[in-house]
Enzyme design. Structure first.
Site, PDB file in Angstrom:
ATOM      1  N   ASP A   1       0.818  -1.210   0.000  1.00 15.14           N
ATOM      2  CA  ASP A   1       0.000   0.000   0.000  1.00 15.14           C
ATOM      3  C   ASP A   1       0.855   1.265   0.000  1.00 15.14           C
ATOM      4  OD1 ASP A   1      -2.139  -1.619   0.065  1.00 15.14           O
ATOM      5  OD2 ASP A   1      -2.750  -1.149   2.124  1.00 15.14           O
TER       6      ASP A   1
ATOM      7  N   VAL B   1       3.736   1.815  -1.214  1.00 15.28           N
ATOM      8  CA  VAL B   1       4.335   2.114  -2.515  1.00 15.28           C
ATOM      9  C   VAL B   1       3.253   2.657  -3.449  1.00 15.28           C
ATOM     10  CG1 VAL B   1       5.509   1.124  -4.512  1.00 15.28           C
ATOM     11  CG2 VAL B   1       6.074   0.332  -2.206  1.00 15.28           C
ATOM     12  N   TYR B   2       2.081   2.006  -3.406  1.00 17.15           N
ATOM     13  CA  TYR B   2       0.956   2.484  -4.216  1.00 17.15           C
ATOM     14  C   TYR B   2       0.682   3.951  -3.896  1.00 17.15           C
ATOM     15  CZ  TYR B   2      -3.663   2.861  -6.332  1.00 17.15           C
ATOM     16  OH  TYR B   2      -4.720   3.264  -7.096  1.00 17.15           O
ATOM     17  N   ASP B   3       0.653   4.262  -2.605  1.00 15.58           N
ATOM     18  CA  ASP B   3       0.320   5.627  -2.193  1.00 15.58           C
ATOM     19  C   ASP B   3       1.342   6.635  -2.700  1.00 15.58           C
ATOM     20  OD1 ASP B   3      -1.811   4.536  -0.948  1.00 15.58           O
ATOM     21  OD2 ASP B   3      -0.886   4.526   1.045  1.00 15.58           O
TER      22      ASP B   3
ATOM     23  N   SER C   1     -35.408  -8.229 -19.196  1.00 13.61           N
ATOM     24  CA  SER C   1     -35.277  -8.957 -17.932  1.00 13.61           C
ATOM     25  C   SER C   1     -35.432 -10.448 -18.236  1.00 13.61           C
ATOM     26  CB  SER C   1     -36.259  -8.422 -16.897  1.00 13.61           C
ATOM     27  OG  SER C   1     -37.463  -9.106 -16.955  1.00 13.61           O
ATOM     28  N   LEU C   2     -35.437 -11.274 -17.216  1.00 10.91           N
ATOM     29  CA  LEU C   2     -35.421 -12.720 -17.441  1.00 10.91           C
ATOM     30  C   LEU C   2     -36.707 -13.364 -16.961  1.00 10.91           C
ATOM     31  CD1 LEU C   2     -31.827 -13.524 -16.135  1.00 10.91           C
ATOM     32  CD2 LEU C   2     -32.584 -13.638 -18.512  1.00 10.91           C
TER      33      LEU C   2
ATOM     34  N   GLU D   1     -24.793 -19.319 -14.452  1.00 12.19           N
ATOM     35  CA  GLU D   1     -24.120 -18.283 -13.665  1.00 12.19           C
ATOM     36  C   GLU D   1     -24.956 -18.019 -12.430  1.00 12.19           C
ATOM     37  OE1 GLU D   1     -23.845 -14.762 -16.140  1.00 12.19           O
ATOM     38  OE2 GLU D   1     -23.339 -16.013 -17.861  1.00 12.19           O
TER      39      GLU D   1
ATOM     40  N   LYS E   1     -27.120 -15.742 -10.037  1.00 14.67           N
ATOM     41  CA  LYS E   1     -27.937 -14.549 -10.244  1.00 14.67           C
ATOM     42  C   LYS E   1     -27.667 -13.614  -9.073  1.00 14.67           C
ATOM     43  CE  LYS E   1     -32.569 -13.165 -11.598  1.00 14.67           C
ATOM     44  NZ  LYS E   1     -32.734 -12.026 -10.727  1.00 14.67           N
TER      45      LYS E   1
ATOM     46  N   ASP F   1     -27.971 -10.557  -6.703  1.00 19.78           N
ATOM     47  CA  ASP F   1     -29.119  -9.745  -6.317  1.00 19.78           C
ATOM     48  C   ASP F   1     -28.686  -8.282  -6.174  1.00 19.78           C
ATOM     49  OD1 ASP F   1     -31.651  -9.133  -5.622  1.00 19.78           O
ATOM     50  OD2 ASP F   1     -31.586 -10.000  -3.623  1.00 19.78           O
TER      51      ASP F   1
ATOM     52  N   GLU G   1     -23.863  -6.579 -13.036  1.00 23.41           N
ATOM     53  CA  GLU G   1     -24.637  -6.296 -11.841  1.00 23.41           C
ATOM     54  C   GLU G   1     -23.796  -5.534 -10.834  1.00 23.41           C
ATOM     55  OE1 GLU G   1     -27.539  -7.355 -12.497  1.00 23.41           O
ATOM     56  OE2 GLU G   1     -28.674  -7.488 -10.625  1.00 23.41           O
TER      57      GLU G   1
ATOM     58  N   TYR H   1     -21.382  -9.519 -16.970  1.00 20.89           N
ATOM     59  CA  TYR H   1     -21.846 -10.774 -17.579  1.00 20.89           C
ATOM     60  C   TYR H   1     -22.233 -10.667 -19.055  1.00 20.89           C
ATOM     61  CZ  TYR H   1     -26.206  -8.861 -15.497  1.00 20.89           C
ATOM     62  OH  TYR H   1     -27.228  -8.046 -15.097  1.00 20.89           O
TER      63      TYR H   1
ATOM     64  N   LYS I   1     -28.036 -19.624 -19.521  1.00 12.85           N
ATOM     65  CA  LYS I   1     -28.024 -18.996 -20.854  1.00 12.85           C
ATOM     66  C   LYS I   1     -27.531 -20.023 -21.861  1.00 12.85           C
ATOM     67  CE  LYS I   1     -26.750 -14.715 -18.583  1.00 12.85           C
ATOM     68  NZ  LYS I   1     -25.679 -13.766 -18.242  1.00 12.85           N
TER      69      LYS I   1
ATOM     70  N   LYS J   1     -34.960 -19.439  -9.974  1.00 13.00           N
ATOM     71  CA  LYS J   1     -34.882 -18.747  -8.683  1.00 13.00           C
ATOM     72  C   LYS J   1     -34.967 -19.747  -7.529  1.00 13.00           C
ATOM     73  CE  LYS J   1     -36.281 -14.675  -8.367  1.00 13.00           C
ATOM     74  NZ  LYS J   1     -36.608 -13.352  -8.844  1.00 13.00           N
TER      75      LYS J   1
ATOM     76  N   CYS K   1     -41.529   6.246  26.435  1.00 13.86           N
ATOM     77  CA  CYS K   1     -40.536   5.176  26.388  1.00 13.86           C
ATOM     78  C   CYS K   1     -40.976   4.041  27.314  1.00 13.86           C
ATOM     79  CB  CYS K   1     -39.180   5.725  26.818  1.00 13.86           C
ATOM     80  SG  CYS K   1     -37.967   4.437  27.089  1.00 13.86           S
TER      81      CYS K   1
ATOM     82  N   CYS L   1     -38.369   3.941  30.515  1.00 10.35           N
ATOM     83  CA  CYS L   1     -38.284   4.973  31.555  1.00 10.35           C
ATOM     84  C   CYS L   1     -39.568   5.783  31.688  1.00 10.35           C
ATOM     85  CB  CYS L   1     -37.105   5.911  31.291  1.00 10.35           C
ATOM     86  SG  CYS L   1     -37.353   6.979  29.868  1.00 10.35           S
TER      87      CYS L   1
ATOM     88  N   CYS M   1     -36.027   7.749  22.486  1.00 14.95           N
ATOM     89  CA  CYS M   1     -36.052   8.206  23.860  1.00 14.95           C
ATOM     90  C   CYS M   1     -34.803   9.064  24.004  1.00 14.95           C
ATOM     91  CB  CYS M   1     -35.981   7.011  24.808  1.00 14.95           C
ATOM     92  SG  CYS M   1     -35.842   7.553  26.516  1.00 14.95           S
TER      93      CYS M   1
ATOM     94  N   CYS N   1     -32.321   7.120  30.983  1.00 12.15           N
ATOM     95  CA  CYS N   1     -33.124   5.923  30.709  1.00 12.15           C
ATOM     96  C   CYS N   1     -32.200   4.709  30.791  1.00 12.15           C
ATOM     97  CB  CYS N   1     -33.741   6.037  29.312  1.00 12.15           C
ATOM     98  SG  CYS N   1     -34.562   4.518  28.799  1.00 12.15           S
TER      99      CYS N   1
HETATM  100  S1  IVH Z   1     -28.360 -11.761 -17.832  1.00 10.34           S
HETATM  101  C1  IVH Z   1     -31.090 -10.722 -21.277  1.00 10.34           C
HETATM  102  N1  IVH Z   1     -26.902 -12.663 -15.827  1.00 10.34           N
HETATM  103  O1  IVH Z   1     -31.237 -10.420 -13.070  1.00 10.34           O
HETATM  104  C2  IVH Z   1     -30.103 -11.029 -20.216  1.00 10.34           C
HETATM  105  N2  IVH Z   1     -28.674 -11.177 -15.348  1.00 10.34           N
HETATM  106  O2  IVH Z   1     -34.110 -10.895 -13.347  1.00 10.34           O
HETATM  107  C3  IVH Z   1     -30.468 -10.446 -18.923  1.00 10.34           C
HETATM  108  N3  IVH Z   1     -28.880 -10.608 -12.976  1.00 10.34           N
HETATM  109  O3  IVH Z   1     -31.977  -7.639 -15.085  1.00 10.34           O
HETATM  110  C4  IVH Z   1     -29.447 -10.400 -17.901  1.00 10.34           C
HETATM  111  N4  IVH Z   1     -27.199 -11.837 -12.278  1.00 10.34           N
HETATM  112  O4  IVH Z   1     -30.159  -7.395 -13.274  1.00 10.34           O
HETATM  113  C5  IVH Z   1     -27.940 -11.884 -16.198  1.00 10.34           C
HETATM  114  N5  IVH Z   1     -25.537 -13.522 -14.173  1.00 10.34           N
HETATM  115  C6  IVH Z   1     -26.552 -12.751 -14.537  1.00 10.34           C
HETATM  116  C7  IVH Z   1     -27.286 -12.006 -13.603  1.00 10.34           C
HETATM  117  C8  IVH Z   1     -28.359 -11.230 -14.063  1.00 10.34           C
HETATM  118  C9  IVH Z   1     -28.148 -10.996 -11.916  1.00 10.34           C
HETATM  119  C10 IVH Z   1     -30.053  -9.707 -12.910  1.00 10.34           C
HETATM  120  C11 IVH Z   1     -30.084  -8.618 -13.956  1.00 10.34           C
HETATM  121  C12 IVH Z   1     -31.361  -8.837 -14.709  1.00 10.34           C
HETATM  122  C13 IVH Z   1     -32.168  -9.578 -13.691  1.00 10.34           C
HETATM  123  C14 IVH Z   1     -33.285 -10.375 -14.342  1.00 10.34           C
END
Ligand code: IVH
Length: 699
Positions: free
Chosen positions: A55, A57-59, A104-105, A136, A138, A140, A199, A251, A319, A343, A437, A440, A455, A460
């Site tokens: 660190d 050196v980086y700094d 979306s999926l 992959e 998913k 959140d 994401e 992704y 996919k 899911k 409260c 108290c 409170c 208290c």
């Molecule tokens: S692929 C058309 N890959 O999940 C392809 N999405 O419910 C769409 N997400 O909107 C996205 N991990 O925000 C993809 N490995 C992953 C993901 C991913 C999370 C989210 C993404 C998407 C949502 C769909």
């Protein structure tokens, strides 16, 4: 990367320096070299998780680049590591239309639904059979679309509704795992245009830190890491975003087929690897699956394992690997036909609300808690869930007997997410937070615009331990020895039930306590007595009034030279002080209005604490013995050991129990023993009590 003090050793300047270079060229070259070294180090640290530079050196390299850029602003490039947080806070974000929508999926919740999906696409492509799929995790979080033009990050946009998102480029630049410039081999021209999707998310530990901080500040808590990440991405001040340590997994990569030195990947597996070579963090837990059975076992494997990850996932994404097949299948009006989200079962269940109880935290925050019919939720039995705060409670409009939905996500405590009002019993009574409260009995307060009810009675019992520890802390009353354990045990044994009780304590009160010898008891009593000399601003800070930290305490004390003056001041007068806003004024006002706090002030006054400024401001009081170290030995003619010690400390000196070369003065009384002998041996200055009193006189 932890920023440390720079070390002294010079960093050798690497790279060749030709003799015919003008200084400017040399400097330009050095800046480019520094940028590249820093980028590599940052990539190794954040993306590869394998730091390759200390660190320090980086700094030093970072500072060298910063200095160069300051001296020659023309050297500052958009991809410079110094430019992650640069611009002024934005006024608002602009909406931008995505070049290609972010679909979306479709969701599947079990293998059967997955097989339905497979059967559907296979009907459209009957010759394909079981195509290779990439699985992959998913994540959140929140999807982002990042545009790179000629290798440089030029735009970062939220998903929005998939068609139009918000331009949050400034914030995206603060995410360390997003490269500001695509990594390319030397001599390679980056593709003219690339869009990377992925994401953005908050790691769980960061999420916990943020919520803890918000709880202490009295700001509404984020319900989960995804909301916290979304809130952070939409922060107008990029500095705040930078502090919150967002992370990103890429992704998707979109680029035209012929992109200079680069050919676009032809399947998802290659795309993920390509993203990695471009400098992105790609989730390592991916797999190529040849059949639905393999997909199912990946899904099962991660159902458990995902709880060990430092971020939240809510399923897996499958996919079809081949882009050619993806193109043939295309999209419905909402989803790609070639991908699906598998899911995990929702970690939300319905149950009955039997009662609401109220907890009072150490900061006085009042948290309503739902008492529920026990239910199984994500593997544990849940019978209580947080309702967060009064605002959340009002939003939910809870009635006793309601059917509520309880959720647990990852490590997070269960919470009530919504009510099913159609199932409400006809005679159900609406729940209201109590006005007093529960611990108290003093009235609670809810500052305007804040979610948290509190409170504010410093005496208290629920907040006593926090307030006593704050009172004793170094920047407040500085009572040495009065730490967390002792405070808690005194409260538990009812030795103290208010800050003011500290000043009524006697040796007789303390001696019967466990693990309390005479020596320790005396030491504590001395330390408590000494705190009576702490000046008014420290006392004001010690009172622990919300939003009154040490700086605000000093500002307030400068304008209101006594507790009486501050207690009598009206809110607008307080708010008018430079540096103090209406929120602080309101908090001070509310604090002084509470009868229990008025009593506390009266008792502290009676005990002799400094509730008014002395004629000399504390900062100008002379401290003639500042930095001097004393050892007391033998019996002094007039002063008791404790008094001498208190006076030395009040004059800024330190009193130590043992003689060393660091001792400045040894105060010698009658029957001095080994300490005097040691002082003789070390040739230290030895003084009498009379000489000590002389030294103290200037204070
Ligand atoms: S692929 C058309 N890959 O999940 C392809 N999405 O419910 C769409 N997400 O909107 C996205 N991990 O925000 C993809 N490995 C992953 C993901 C991913 C999370 C989210 C993404 C998407 C949502 C769909």
């Amino acid at each position: 990367m932890v920023l440390e003090q720079a070390e002294q050793a010079p960093i050798p300047k690497t790279g060749t320096q030709k003799a015919d270079q003008t200084p400017d060229q040399k400097i330009e070259k050095r800046a480019a070299e520094l940028r590249s070294q820093l980028q590599k180090a940052s990539y190794a640290y954040y993306v590869l998780d394998a730091p390759d530079l200390p660190d320090s050196v980086y700094d030093r390299l970072y500072r060298e680049l910063q200095d160069l850029e300051e001296q020659y602003p023309a050297l500052q490039t958009a991809d410079s590591p110094t430019q992650r947080v640069g611009a002024e806070p934005a006024e608002q974000f602009t909406s931008v239309r995505h070049n290609i929508p972010l679909y979306s999926l479709e969701n599947a919740f079990d293998t059967e639904e997955y097989l339905d999906w497979q059967a559907r696409w296979q009907r459209l492509e009957p010759d394909v059979g079981e195509a290779t799929a990439v699985t992959e995790l998913k994540i959140d979080g929140n999807a982002l679309a990042l545009t790179y033009e000629n290798g440089m990050l030029t735009r970062g946009v939220t998903r929005g509704d998939g068609v139009v998102g918000e331009d949050i480029t400034q914030n995206v630049r603060t995410i360390r795992t997003i490269p500001l410039r695509l990594h390319t081999e030397a001599g390679q021209t980056p593709p003219p245009i690339v869009e990377v999707r992925g994401e953005a998310f908050l790691p769980l530990d960061v999420f916990d830190d943020i919520n803890q901080k918000r709880e202490a500040e009295g700001t509404a808590l984020f319900a989960n890491p995804r909301n916290a990440a979304a809130g952070t991405l939409r922060q107008l001040d990029a500095k705040v975003v930078a502090e919150r340590r967002l992370d990103f997994f890429a992704y998707t990569v979109l680029m035209p087929a012929g992109s200079g030195d680069f050919s676009a990947p032809t399947d998802q597996w290659a795309a993920l690897e390509f993203l990695q070579t471009l400098g992105f963090r790609v989730n390592p837990n991916r797999k190529r699956c040849q059949s639905a059975t393999e997909v199912a076992s990946y899904y099962d494997e991660w159902e458990e394992k995902r709880h060990d990850l430092p971020y939240l996932t809510d399923g897996v994404v499958v996919k079809l690997n081949s882009f050619e097949l993806q193109d043939r299948l295309g999209f419905t009006n909402k989803f790609p036909r070639w991908a699906i989200a598998l899911k995990y079962p929702a970690e939300e269940v319905p149950t009955i609300l039997n009662d609401v109880t109220v907890q009072v935290g150490r900061t006085g925050a009042i948290t309503p808690v739902a008492e529920l019919n026990p239910v199984q939720l994500a593997g544990t039995t849940v019978s209580r869930a947080t309702l967060h705060n009064a605002d959340r409670l009002a939003e939910l409009d809870l009635h006793l007997g309601d059917t509520v939905i309880v959720r647990k996500a990852g490590e997070i405590i269960p919470e009530v997410v919504r009510v099913l009002p159609t199932l409400r019993p006809t005679d159900a009574i609406a729940y209201q937070l109590p006005a007093n409260c529960p611990v108290c009995g003093q009235p609670v307060v809810k500052p305007e615009g804040e979610a948290v009810t509190r409170c504010v009675n410093q005496s208290c019992r629920a907040i006593l331990s926090g307030s006593l520890r704050h009172w004793a802390s170094r920047d407040a009353l500085d009572i040495s020895g009065l730490g967390e354990r002792l405070v808690q045990s005194w409260i538990d044994q009812s030795v103290v039930s208010s800050i003011a009780d500290l000043y009524d304590l006697t040796l007789e009160d303390l001696l019967p306590l466990e693990r309390m010898g005479k020596q320790l008891a005396n030491k504590l009593l001395q330390a408590i007595a000494l705190s009576k000399q702490r000046p008014w601003p420290k006392v004001l800070y010690g009172l622990g009034i919300r939003l009154v930290g040490s700086t605000n305490a000093q500002i307030l004390a400068d304008s209101f030279p006594s507790a009486a003056a501050l207690a009598a001041a009206d809110e607008s007068a307080i708010a008018q002080i430079y540096g103090i806003g209406p929120e602080i004024a309101q908090s001070v006002r509310q604090w002084f209005q509470l009868p229990a706090n008025q009593e506390l002030i009266a008792r502290l006054q009676a005990a002799g604490l400094q509730l008014a400024a002395t004629t000399q401001p504390a900062s100008q009081q002379t401290q003639p013995l500042a930095g001097k170290s004393f050892v007391l030995t033998g019996t002094l003619p007039t002063l008791k050991r404790a008094e001498a010690k208190a006076q030395i400390q009040a004059a800024g000196g330190r009193v130590s129990g043992s003689v060393s070369t660091k001792t400045d003065y040894v105060v010698v009384g009658e029957n001095a023993g080994s300490k005097q002998a040691k002082a003789d041996e070390l040739g230290l200055t030895q003084i009498s009590e009379a000489e000590l009193i002389e030294l103290l006189k200037d204070s």
